[in-house]
Design a protein around this motif. Structure first.
Motif, mmCIF file in Angstrom:
data_model
loop_
_atom_site.group_PDB
_atom_site.id
_atom_site.type_symbol
_atom_site.label_atom_id
_atom_site.label_comp_id
_atom_site.label_asym_id
_atom_site.label_seq_id
_atom_site.Cartn_x
_atom_site.Cartn_y
_atom_site.Cartn_z
ATOM 1 N N GLY A 74 11.094 7.145 8.035
ATOM 2 C CA GLY A 74 10.327 6.123 8.739
ATOM 3 C C GLY A 74 9.477 5.239 7.850
ATOM 4 N N ALA A 75 9.262 5.639 6.597
ATOM 5 C CA ALA A 75 8.437 4.832 5.692
ATOM 6 C C ALA A 75 9.213 3.595 5.250
ATOM 7 C CB ALA A 75 8.033 5.649 4.462
ATOM 8 N N THR A 76 8.482 2.485 5.083
ATOM 9 C CA THR A 76 9.126 1.273 4.578
ATOM 10 C C THR A 76 9.356 1.375 3.082
ATOM 11 O OG1 THR A 76 6.975 0.170 4.372
ATOM 12 C CG2 THR A 76 8.221 -0.218 6.399
ATOM 13 N N GLU A 77 8.471 2.081 2.376
ATOM 14 C CA GLU A 77 8.675 2.377 0.957
ATOM 15 C C GLU A 77 7.724 3.479 0.528
ATOM 16 O OE1 GLU A 77 7.872 -1.114 -1.436
ATOM 17 O OE2 GLU A 77 5.744 -0.695 -1.482
ATOM 18 N N CYS A 78 8.119 4.218 -0.503
ATOM 19 C CA CYS A 78 7.272 5.230 -1.126
ATOM 20 C C CYS A 78 7.235 4.927 -2.614
ATOM 21 C CB CYS A 78 7.811 6.637 -0.891
ATOM 22 S SG CYS A 78 7.700 7.207 0.808
ATOM 23 N N GLU A 79 6.049 5.039 -3.189
ATOM 24 C CA GLU A 79 5.875 4.768 -4.614
ATOM 25 C C GLU A 79 5.122 5.912 -5.278
ATOM 26 O OE1 GLU A 79 5.806 0.034 -5.232
ATOM 27 O OE2 GLU A 79 3.879 0.912 -4.707
ATOM 28 N N VAL A 80 5.447 6.144 -6.533
ATOM 29 C CA VAL A 80 4.696 7.052 -7.382
ATOM 30 C C VAL A 80 3.674 6.192 -8.110
ATOM 31 C CG1 VAL A 80 4.806 8.682 -9.301
ATOM 32 C CG2 VAL A 80 6.722 8.525 -7.675
ATOM 33 N N GLU A 81 2.413 6.562 -7.986
ATOM 34 C CA GLU A 81 1.337 5.790 -8.610
ATOM 35 C C GLU A 81 0.570 6.687 -9.568
ATOM 36 O OE1 GLU A 81 -1.090 4.047 -5.547
ATOM 37 O OE2 GLU A 81 0.577 2.914 -4.717
ATOM 38 N N ASP A 82 0.094 6.087 -10.659
ATOM 39 C CA ASP A 82 -0.682 6.852 -11.623
ATOM 40 C C ASP A 82 -1.758 6.003 -12.303
ATOM 41 O OD1 ASP A 82 -1.542 9.000 -13.050
ATOM 42 O OD2 ASP A 82 0.251 9.205 -14.276
ATOM 43 N N PRO A 83 -2.421 5.107 -11.567
ATOM 44 C CA PRO A 83 -3.466 4.326 -12.226
ATOM 45 C C PRO A 83 -4.748 5.120 -12.444
ATOM 46 C CG PRO A 83 -3.256 3.637 -9.952
ATOM 47 C CD PRO A 83 -2.179 4.651 -10.210
ATOM 48 N N ALA A 84 -5.060 6.052 -11.523
ATOM 49 C CA ALA A 84 -6.291 6.825 -11.653
ATOM 50 C C ALA A 84 -6.051 8.296 -11.361
ATOM 51 C CB ALA A 84 -7.338 6.275 -10.692
ATOM 52 N N GLY A 85 -4.809 8.721 -11.394
ATOM 53 C CA GLY A 85 -4.426 10.090 -11.074
ATOM 54 C C GLY A 85 -3.104 10.054 -10.335
ATOM 55 N N PRO A 86 -2.294 11.078 -10.500
ATOM 56 C CA PRO A 86 -0.955 11.052 -9.925
ATOM 57 C C PRO A 86 -0.955 11.154 -8.404
ATOM 58 C CG PRO A 86 -1.395 13.191 -10.911
ATOM 59 C CD PRO A 86 -2.572 12.317 -11.227
ATOM 60 N N SER A 87 -0.141 10.315 -7.754
ATOM 61 C CA SER A 87 0.000 10.361 -6.303
ATOM 62 C C SER A 87 1.314 9.720 -5.896
ATOM 63 C CB SER A 87 -1.171 9.663 -5.611
ATOM 64 O OG SER A 87 -1.208 8.299 -5.938
ATOM 65 N N VAL A 88 1.742 10.031 -4.682
ATOM 66 C CA VAL A 88 2.856 9.364 -4.038
ATOM 67 C C VAL A 88 2.302 8.756 -2.762
ATOM 68 C CG1 VAL A 88 5.101 9.644 -2.905
ATOM 69 C CG2 VAL A 88 4.597 10.907 -5.004
ATOM 70 N N VAL A 89 2.567 7.479 -2.564
ATOM 71 C CA VAL A 89 2.046 6.755 -1.403
ATOM 72 C C VAL A 89 3.231 6.186 -0.629
ATOM 73 C CG1 VAL A 89 0.545 4.896 -0.611
ATOM 74 C CG2 VAL A 89 -0.008 6.130 -2.721
ATOM 75 N N CYS A 90 3.310 6.518 0.649
ATOM 76 C CA CYS A 90 4.379 6.020 1.517
ATOM 77 C C CYS A 90 3.779 5.082 2.557
ATOM 78 C CB CYS A 90 5.090 7.174 2.207
ATOM 79 S SG CYS A 90 5.979 8.247 1.058
ATOM 80 N N ALA A 91 4.199 3.828 2.514
ATOM 81 C CA ALA A 91 3.721 2.821 3.463
ATOM 82 C C ALA A 91 4.587 2.877 4.716
ATOM 83 C CB ALA A 91 3.787 1.440 2.833
ATOM 84 N N TYR A 92 3.947 2.815 5.856
ATOM 85 C CA TYR A 92 4.667 2.861 7.123
ATOM 86 C C TYR A 92 4.637 1.538 7.861
ATOM 87 C CZ TYR A 92 6.026 7.673 7.050
ATOM 88 O OH TYR A 92 6.656 8.840 6.718
ATOM 89 N N GLN A 93 3.491 0.976 8.038
ATOM 90 C CA GLN A 93 3.408 -0.160 8.930
ATOM 91 C C GLN A 93 2.134 -0.931 8.641
ATOM 92 O OE1 GLN A 93 4.050 1.383 12.844
ATOM 93 N NE2 GLN A 93 3.741 -0.558 13.852
ATOM 94 N N GLU A 94 2.169 -2.227 8.928
ATOM 95 C CA GLU A 94 0.978 -3.071 8.883
ATOM 96 C C GLU A 94 0.852 -3.761 10.224
ATOM 97 O OE1 GLU A 94 0.717 -5.758 5.612
ATOM 98 O OE2 GLU A 94 1.093 -4.202 4.139
ATOM 99 N N SER A 95 -0.361 -4.068 10.606
ATOM 100 C CA SER A 95 -0.584 -4.752 11.871
ATOM 101 C C SER A 95 -1.940 -5.451 11.819
ATOM 102 C CB SER A 95 -0.578 -3.754 13.031
ATOM 103 O OG SER A 95 -0.845 -4.416 14.255
ATOM 104 N N THR A 96 -2.089 -6.467 12.645
ATOM 105 C CA THR A 96 -3.397 -7.114 12.756
ATOM 106 C C THR A 96 -4.285 -6.345 13.727
ATOM 107 O OG1 THR A 96 -2.513 -8.589 14.457
ATOM 108 C CG2 THR A 96 -2.555 -9.421 12.183
ATOM 109 N N SER A 97 -3.723 -5.373 14.426
ATOM 110 C CA SER A 97 -4.469 -4.577 15.399
ATOM 111 C C SER A 97 -4.381 -3.094 15.059
ATOM 112 C CB SER A 97 -3.891 -4.818 16.808
ATOM 113 O OG SER A 97 -4.392 -3.865 17.712
ATOM 114 N N GLU A 98 -5.532 -2.456 14.936
ATOM 115 C CA GLU A 98 -5.564 -1.023 14.639
ATOM 116 C C GLU A 98 -4.895 -0.227 15.756
ATOM 117 O OE1 GLU A 98 -8.779 2.416 13.314
ATOM 118 O OE2 GLU A 98 -9.514 0.561 14.180
ATOM 119 N N SER A 99 -5.080 -0.651 17.005
ATOM 120 C CA SER A 99 -4.519 0.085 18.135
ATOM 121 C C SER A 99 -2.989 0.110 18.104
ATOM 122 C CB SER A 99 -5.028 -0.482 19.464
ATOM 123 O OG SER A 99 -4.603 -1.811 19.621
ATOM 124 N N ASP A 100 -2.365 -0.903 17.480
ATOM 125 C CA ASP A 100 -0.905 -0.913 17.351
ATOM 126 C C ASP A 100 -0.395 0.253 16.506
ATOM 127 O OD1 ASP A 100 -0.813 -3.247 18.806
ATOM 128 O OD2 ASP A 100 -0.428 -4.546 17.074
#
Length: 168
Positions: A74-100
């Motif tokens: 369901g994620a739109t993309e997942c990235e491995v990040e290491d600018p300030a410590g190792p992590s994997v971040v998976c983006a799901y959705q963006e919206s102009t409304s939090e309730s969405d």
């Protein structure tokens, strides 16, 4: 009689398909199991600071971000990040409304809880971020809805984070 047998076989196959896939034709259980399997693979990769998950470099990542070889369903993309410590971040959705994003957030928080039943769970809800976090030292897995800081692109993002505390 042959037609009757074929009809019975067809109805049995249809019933079995509906049972396995559900009325909307999409499998629920396999997605949940692949979510847990993929999440556990990501968590296990923390042993090497997620280096084994690094795919192609993200051109916007200044050498600190890579597209992940494993994604969560369901994620739109997942990235491995290491600018300030190792992590994997998976983006799901963006919206102009939090309730969405609320329903998807609740579903992801439930999936994380189902996949990480022995991890400590905490929740926070403040004006800029709503999050559910699961901890088992040195790991943290969380889902959050965050208010974007950009005034040019206002709105909210829904993400799942897998972080390893490096003790720095």
């Amino acid at each position: 009689e042959e037609d009757s047998v074929k009809k019975t076989q067809f109805l049995f196959a249809l019933a079995l398909t509906t049972l396995v896939l559900g009325r909307d034709g999409r499998s629920q259980a396999p997605e949940a199991s692949s979510f847990c399997a993929n999440l556990n693979s990501i968590v296990s990769a923390a042993d090497n600071d997620f280096r084994s998950l690094r795919g192609a470099p993200d051109p916007d990542g200044d050498g600190h971000m890579w597209f992940s070889k494993i994604s969560l369903p369901g994620a739109t993309e997942c990235e491995v990040e290491d600018p300030a410590g190792p992590s994997v971040v998976c983006a799901y959705q963006e919206s102009t409304s939090e309730s969405d994003l609320e329903e998807k957030y609740a579903g992801l928080a439930k999936n994380l809880g189902d996949c990480l039943p022995k991890w400590a769970k905490t929740t926070q809800d403040n004006p800029d971020c709503k999050e559910t976090e699961f901890n088992k030292s040195p790991m943290t897995v969380r889902v959050d809805i965050t208010k974007k800081s950009s005034s040019r692109h206002p709105g909210y993002t829904l993400k799942v984070w897998v972080d390893k505390d490096t003790g720095d």
